[in-house]
Scaffold this active site. Structure first.
Site: not given
Ligand code: GAR
Length: 211
Positions: A25, A120
């Protein structure tokens, strides 16, 4: 009593990324910065794990990195105070948690209220916590996905910025579902940071409005 409203700033932002693992990420965000999609610079990549692959990747990309060893601090809050000091030195506008597997102390959350985002791998508020792809498979849910949210003191429960849904297949394993979700994570995290520094996020209570 009037509701507290937070509006994200329209500016070239200074971002700090906190990570504990492989850093995909972080790399997706940095790629978006390099392409000029996100009006920000990543000024610091910080980890609680000395051997995090993401930290090595950041070093290879020529970014400032820092490993802070939690074992050297008497308490979790002392550790977070040191991080907050670093972030203040860097004049950080936004902290991006990217696979940072430590729960932030209330002190940290308060110091950077509305200025910490997390990604998440589930559709919150379903499946907070750990091993969430396996839990989604075990529950037999038909859809899961990814959530970018602001970080509040209650873990995984801050105001939701963006979500992306993916189908859960009958033959999915934890790994196949995680891979499908990760593709979406790499899209929505840069997008959320882009919106933040375009001054387009407005937080009212637990809702985030996109202007
Ligand atoms: C990502 O799937 C991220 O959503 C998850 O850890 C992975 C990190 O991967 N985060 C959490 O579970 C936080 N509760 P990455 O290091 O390749 O970005």
């Amino acid at each position: 009593m009037s509701e507290e409203v937070f509006r994200s700033p329209k500016k070239r932002g200074r971002v700090a990324v906190l990570l504990s693992g492989r850093g995909s990420n972080f790399m997706a965000l940095h790629d978006a910065v390099l392409k000029g999609w996100v009006n920000a610079d990543i000024d610091l990549v910080l980890s609680n794990k000395e051997d995090a692959a993401g930290l090595r990747a950041a070093r290879d990309r020529g970014l400032d990195t820092l490993f802070l060893n939690p074992k050297l601090f008497p308490s979790k809050e002392d550790y977070d105070r040191e991080i907050v000091n670093e972030l203040r030195r860097k004049e950080t506008d936004l902290v991006c948690l990217a696979g940072y597997m430590k729960v932030l102390t209330p002190f940290f959350c308060r110091e950077f209220k509305n200025r910490i985002m997390n990604i998440h791998p589930a559709l919150l508020p379903s499946f907070p916590g750990l091993h969430v792809q396996q839990r989604a498979v075990d529950w037999g849910v038909r859809f899961s996905g990814a959530t970018v949210h602001f970080v509040a003191e209650e873990v995984d429960m801050g105001p939701i910025v963006l979500q992306a849904a993916v189908p859960v297949m009958q033959d999915d394993t934890e790994d196949t579902l995680a891979a499908r979700i990760l593709v979406e994570e790499h899209k929505i995290y840069p997008e959320a940071v882009r919106l933040f520094f375009e001054g387009r996020l407005e937080v009212r209570g637990r809702r985030v409005f996109i202007k």
